[in-house]
Design a protein around this motif. Structure first.
Motif, PDB file in Angstrom:
ATOM      1  N   ARG A 108      -0.451   6.138 -16.176  1.00 33.85           N
ATOM      2  CA  ARG A 108      -0.693   6.395 -14.605  1.00 33.85           C
ATOM      3  C   ARG A 108      -2.043   6.961 -14.691  1.00 33.85           C
ATOM      4  NH1 ARG A 108       3.149  11.679 -13.317  1.00 33.85           N
ATOM      5  NH2 ARG A 108       2.193  13.129 -14.895  1.00 33.85           N
ATOM      6  N   SER A 127      -9.140   4.353  -2.634  1.00 33.82           N
ATOM      7  CA  SER A 127      -8.177   3.568  -2.767  1.00 33.82           C
ATOM      8  C   SER A 127      -8.390   2.341  -3.704  1.00 33.82           C
ATOM      9  CB  SER A 127      -7.670   3.110  -1.401  1.00 33.82           C
ATOM     10  OG  SER A 127      -7.351   4.388  -0.592  1.00 33.82           O
ATOM     11  N   MET A 170       0.856  -1.088   0.004  1.00 36.59           N
ATOM     12  CA  MET A 170       0.146   0.062   0.021  1.00 36.59           C
ATOM     13  C   MET A 170       0.896   1.449   0.007  1.00 36.59           C
ATOM     14  SD  MET A 170      -3.084  -1.867   0.361  1.00 36.59           S
ATOM     15  CE  MET A 170      -3.939  -0.418  -0.414  1.00 36.59           C
ATOM     16  N   SER A 171       0.491   2.282   0.251  1.00 37.96           N
ATOM     17  CA  SER A 171       1.202   3.699   0.368  1.00 37.96           C
ATOM     18  C   SER A 171       1.406   4.132   1.696  1.00 37.96           C
ATOM     19  CB  SER A 171       0.432   4.812  -0.565  1.00 37.96           C
ATOM     20  OG  SER A 171      -0.528   5.195   0.065  1.00 37.96           O
ATOM     21  N   GLY A 172       1.925   4.872   1.922  1.00 40.73           N
ATOM     22  CA  GLY A 172       2.337   5.865   3.403  1.00 40.73           C
ATOM     23  C   GLY A 172       0.927   6.193   3.818  1.00 40.73           C
ATOM     24  N   GLN A 212      -6.905   1.009  -7.210  1.00 41.49           N
ATOM     25  CA  GLN A 212      -6.210  -0.270  -7.431  1.00 41.49           C
ATOM     26  C   GLN A 212      -6.557  -0.777  -8.559  1.00 41.49           C
ATOM     27  OE1 GLN A 212      -6.407  -2.363  -3.816  1.00 41.49           O
ATOM     28  NE2 GLN A 212      -4.502  -2.858  -3.717  1.00 41.49           N
ATOM     29  N   ASP A 214      -1.083   3.152   4.714  1.00 42.25           N
ATOM     30  CA  ASP A 214      -0.549   2.436   5.997  1.00 42.25           C
ATOM     31  C   ASP A 214      -0.790   3.270   7.287  1.00 42.25           C
ATOM     32  OD1 ASP A 214       0.821   0.370   4.210  1.00 42.25           O
ATOM     33  OD2 ASP A 214       2.673   1.363   4.017  1.00 42.25           O
TER      34      ASP A 214
END
Length: 128
Positions: A68, A53, A1-3, A57, A6
């Motif tokens: 992107r 999120s 996952m990302s910061g 994903q 998290d």
């Protein structure tokens, strides 16, 4: 996952484990005392983060190398409150992909209870 995910405690999940699965992506969180709103139920912003999120994903899973994506618009319909301490599971799937836009849908469940449904549009651009 990302910061950020998290930090919130959001982790990956098998989308087939969600009572109303989307088949492209899944996330989960066990809500804590850090997640309530003024009514002592789970804050809607956390639920919005879950669906953004998981839909992001799902969109990224279909991107070509060098592409992107970014959220353009998102609508979240809140169906029921979630209680602090509950595990929330979200799943998503891509509904349509065009040349530069992708539409996705997601559901958030607390056990068998539908907490939220969301639809979103993402732009797809070159990472260059």
């Amino acid at each position: 996952m990302s910061g950020f995910l998290d930090y919130l405690g959001i982790t990956s999940a098998d989308p087939d484990d969600v009572a109303r699965p989307g088949n492209d992506a899944g996330v989960r969180i066990v809500t804590t005392a850090q997640h309530p709103n003024i009514n002592d139920t789970v804050h809607g912003g956390l639920i919005a983060t879950l669906v953004d999120s998981v839909m992001g994903q799902a969109v990224r899973s279909g991107l070509e190398e060098g592409e992107r994506s970014a959220t353009v618009s998102m609508t979240v319909t809140y169906l029921a409150p979630a209680e602090v301490g509950q595990e929330l599971c979200a799943s998503a799937e891509v509904r349509r992909r065009g040349r530069s836009l992708v539409m996705a849908e997601a559901d958030v469940m607390a056990g068998e209870t539908a907490v939220a449904h969301a639809v979103s549009t993402y732009s797809v651009t070159s990472a260059d």
